[in-house]
Design a protein around this motif. Sequence first.
Motif, PDB file in Angstrom:
ATOM      1  N   ASN A  42      53.883   7.819  56.149  1.00 40.82           N
ATOM      2  CA  ASN A  42      52.927   6.731  56.324  1.00 40.82           C
ATOM      3  C   ASN A  42      51.549   7.207  56.783  1.00 40.82           C
ATOM      4  O   ASN A  42      51.060   6.833  57.846  1.00 40.82           O
ATOM      5  CB  ASN A  42      53.492   5.689  57.305  1.00 40.82           C
ATOM      6  CG  ASN A  42      52.924   4.301  57.055  1.00 40.82           C
ATOM      7  OD1 ASN A  42      52.467   4.013  55.960  1.00 40.82           O
ATOM      8  ND2 ASN A  42      52.958   3.457  58.067  1.00 40.82           N
ATOM      9  N   ILE A  94      44.490   8.772  53.283  1.00 41.55           N
ATOM     10  CA  ILE A  94      45.306   8.975  52.090  1.00 41.55           C
ATOM     11  C   ILE A  94      44.499   9.540  50.935  1.00 41.55           C
ATOM     12  O   ILE A  94      44.989  10.347  50.134  1.00 41.55           O
ATOM     13  CB  ILE A  94      46.008   7.650  51.682  1.00 41.55           C
ATOM     14  CG1 ILE A  94      47.090   7.911  50.638  1.00 41.55           C
ATOM     15  CG2 ILE A  94      45.011   6.621  51.213  1.00 41.55           C
ATOM     16  CD1 ILE A  94      48.312   8.580  51.178  1.00 41.55           C
ATOM     17  N   GLU A 123      45.226  12.419  47.923  1.00 41.30           N
ATOM     18  CA  GLU A 123      45.279  11.998  46.516  1.00 41.30           C
ATOM     19  C   GLU A 123      44.440  12.913  45.637  1.00 41.30           C
ATOM     20  O   GLU A 123      44.754  13.117  44.457  1.00 41.30           O
ATOM     21  CB  GLU A 123      44.774  10.554  46.391  1.00 41.30           C
ATOM     22  CG  GLU A 123      45.722   9.521  46.976  1.00 41.30           C
ATOM     23  CD  GLU A 123      45.139   8.108  46.947  1.00 41.30           C
ATOM     24  OE1 GLU A 123      45.931   7.162  46.916  1.00 41.30           O
ATOM     25  OE2 GLU A 123      43.899   7.979  46.965  1.00 41.30           O
ATOM     26  N   ILE A 146      52.435  12.614  46.556  1.00 35.84           N
ATOM     27  CA  ILE A 146      52.572  11.380  47.333  1.00 35.84           C
ATOM     28  C   ILE A 146      53.601  10.474  46.682  1.00 35.84           C
ATOM     29  O   ILE A 146      53.553  10.251  45.467  1.00 35.84           O
ATOM     30  CB  ILE A 146      51.221  10.638  47.437  1.00 35.84           C
ATOM     31  CG1 ILE A 146      50.144  11.554  48.024  1.00 35.84           C
ATOM     32  CG2 ILE A 146      51.372   9.367  48.268  1.00 35.84           C
ATOM     33  CD1 ILE A 146      48.748  10.961  47.981  1.00 35.84           C
ATOM     34  N   LYS A 147      54.513   9.970  47.482  1.00 28.55           N
ATOM     35  CA  LYS A 147      55.426   8.932  47.031  1.00 28.55           C
ATOM     36  C   LYS A 147      55.035   7.625  47.709  1.00 28.55           C
ATOM     37  O   LYS A 147      54.883   7.578  48.929  1.00 28.55           O
ATOM     38  CB  LYS A 147      56.875   9.286  47.391  1.00 28.55           C
ATOM     39  CG  LYS A 147      57.487  10.364  46.517  1.00 28.55           C
ATOM     40  CD  LYS A 147      58.979  10.494  46.783  1.00 28.55           C
ATOM     41  CE  LYS A 147      59.620  11.501  45.840  1.00 28.55           C
ATOM     42  NZ  LYS A 147      61.095  11.586  46.073  1.00 28.55           N
ATOM     43  N   THR A 148      54.847   6.590  46.907  1.00 32.09           N
ATOM     44  CA  THR A 148      54.489   5.286  47.464  1.00 32.09           C
ATOM     45  C   THR A 148      55.427   4.219  46.925  1.00 32.09           C
ATOM     46  O   THR A 148      56.046   4.396  45.870  1.00 32.09           O
ATOM     47  CB  THR A 148      53.043   4.889  47.112  1.00 32.09           C
ATOM     48  OG1 THR A 148      52.934   4.772  45.682  1.00 32.09           O
ATOM     49  CG2 THR A 148      52.049   5.908  47.614  1.00 32.09           C
ATOM     50  N   GLN A 195      45.002  -0.663  50.617  1.00 31.48           N
ATOM     51  CA  GLN A 195      46.328  -0.062  50.773  1.00 31.48           C
ATOM     52  C   GLN A 195      47.351  -1.088  51.265  1.00 31.48           C
ATOM     53  O   GLN A 195      48.519  -0.757  51.450  1.00 31.48           O
ATOM     54  CB  GLN A 195      46.265   1.121  51.748  1.00 31.48           C
ATOM     55  CG  GLN A 195      45.443   2.290  51.257  1.00 31.48           C
ATOM     56  CD  GLN A 195      46.040   2.947  50.017  1.00 31.48           C
ATOM     57  OE1 GLN A 195      47.243   3.202  49.961  1.00 31.48           O
ATOM     58  NE2 GLN A 195      45.212   3.206  49.020  1.00 31.48           N
ATOM     59  N   ASN A 215      54.105   5.062  52.208  1.00 31.93           N
ATOM     60  CA  ASN A 215      53.939   6.356  51.554  1.00 31.93           C
ATOM     61  C   ASN A 215      54.597   7.476  52.331  1.00 31.93           C
ATOM     62  O   ASN A 215      54.791   7.374  53.551  1.00 31.93           O
ATOM     63  CB  ASN A 215      52.452   6.672  51.331  1.00 31.93           C
ATOM     64  CG  ASN A 215      51.689   6.892  52.629  1.00 31.93           C
ATOM     65  OD1 ASN A 215      51.916   7.869  53.347  1.00 31.93           O
ATOM     66  ND2 ASN A 215      50.770   5.975  52.943  1.00 31.93           N
ATOM     67  N   VAL A 273      53.630  11.572  52.237  1.00 32.71           N
ATOM     68  CA  VAL A 273      52.774  12.612  51.673  1.00 32.71           C
ATOM     69  C   VAL A 273      53.387  13.953  52.043  1.00 32.71           C
ATOM     70  O   VAL A 273      53.730  14.191  53.201  1.00 32.71           O
ATOM     71  CB  VAL A 273      51.335  12.518  52.210  1.00 32.71           C
ATOM     72  CG1 VAL A 273      50.458  13.601  51.570  1.00 32.71           C
ATOM     73  CG2 VAL A 273      50.759  11.143  51.930  1.00 32.71           C
ATOM     74  N   SER A 314      60.763   7.680  49.748  1.00 36.70           N
ATOM     75  CA  SER A 314      60.017   6.512  50.209  1.00 36.70           C
ATOM     76  C   SER A 314      60.599   5.320  49.458  1.00 36.70           C
ATOM     77  O   SER A 314      60.459   5.214  48.238  1.00 36.70           O
ATOM     78  CB  SER A 314      58.523   6.656  49.902  1.00 36.70           C
ATOM     79  OG  SER A 314      57.799   5.539  50.354  1.00 36.70           O
TER      80      SER A 314
END
Length: 530
Positions: free
Chosen positions: A253, A259, A263, A270-272, A315, A502, A504, A514
Amino acid sequence: MKKAGVKKIIAVFISAALCGSLLSGCGAEAGIGKTSTGAAEGKKTLVIGSGQSAGTLDPIKAYNGWYPVRYGISQTITKMNDDYSITGWLAENDYFSNVDNTVWTFTIKDNVTFSNGSKLDGEAVKKSLENVFKNGERGVEYFTPVSIEADGQKLVITTQKPEPILPNKLADPLFCIIDTSVDNSKIDDNGPIGTGPYVCESFDTATKRCVVVKNENYWNGEVKTDRIEFVYSEDQSTISMGLQSGDFDAVYNVSMNDIGTFEKNSDYKIKTNPSGRTTIGFMNQNGPLGDKVLREAVLQMQDKDSYCKILLKNQYVPGKTLITSASDYGYDTLTDPNAYNPENAKKLLDEAGYTDTDGDGFRETPAGEPLSLRFVYYTGRPEQQIVVEAAQAAMTKVGIKVTPEVHDTQTVMDMQKTGDYDLLCMSINIMNCGDPENQINTYFKAGGTYNATGYNSEEFNSLMDQVHVSADPKQRKDLIKQAEQVLLNDGAAIYFCYPIMNFVMKKHVDGINSTPADFYWVDENTTVNH
């Protein structure tokens, strides 16, 4: 305490936690987390930073069961999938109930062992579940067992009332299965004996740092990582900088302010996912906010669209209903009678007799008492300080004095339970069971463990009672939408936003999860590749 002081203290905490790392210690020898292999031991070590932590590793205390599951120590009978469906985890998928949903039968998988090598059978699961109801306090908010019976790998749960979604409820980490036949007198610090891919090596109650190591008796394949360290800090900048400096291999998170840094950098991935979470401003009706007019004015001063678009950098999704917009529970169809309307908020206060009689810029109550609201929050979730300070600024414009008050997460949870606040910001995963019934009851129904606001609506309680026994998915959803509308009509709480969660991580890290459930972080496939 001033915010700057809080940040300095938190920074000291994180430094202490990192210096205490069993990787190599602070200094020039190897650098904490600079390499993901513990040089002294020749083992793969993964370091994860987070603004979330356990107060204890005993899963039946408060919401601490999330952490044995997040840390890969314990597992549950069933598991929630990304689409909110439920499948077996420690149980096979052949579970079934009788016609009226009062008797559920499960088959415990035959190849499962606890981390100490003991076989998991129906009797061990029975004793673990009984421990929740005997020694915990939240079990009866999910269901009340008349009996729990075991025969070999079979487990039969008979309930007092129909329980049409019992498999969903058993996926909650409160019901993670632990070995109760061992001495658990030090479970707070040592953690439970579970069935997960990892075993707790240490948990520091001061720094909240937890170290887990590979479970050599794991039942579901090879565990690919030898050691994982979970390091805690509620200072969001410390978390992000730790990932950039190499102190962490992954961070849970990352804030909306940071973030973008990751990116744009190919060294990270990154998993969101949209989550089941809602960031809620609870309003305590046992104080000044017992006046519905005042609550309506507070609600109508919240420009949640601007909060999310500008301050939270898109976000987060603007809040409207109790249940996240990522699920089909009325976000687009229910009516918010207290949508943003600052001019009407001012009119409401004027007409109700909230006036500034002493000329200090802030209103007094109709009885002439100073009107001052304490807004409690924690910084472990990045949006909270932002929305609290935005709400403070908005309410100041209309003459409502608000004093933000920051504490660590566990303290805020304790304050929420006791009602020691006027306003309190908390991020709640309403969909933690793939169904919102239990979380709604916990926080808003009369008698709920964390309902200390004094909110008590007969109409709302009746609707949730009907939800409890309804087996029809459409009927359940319709009833819950009606209950949500009652909450909106009553001005029960501020629904600020819904976060996009997220994880990261460095590009060499795999198998960190995530998910909408938000309590499956690592598993046997979590690994560090070089």
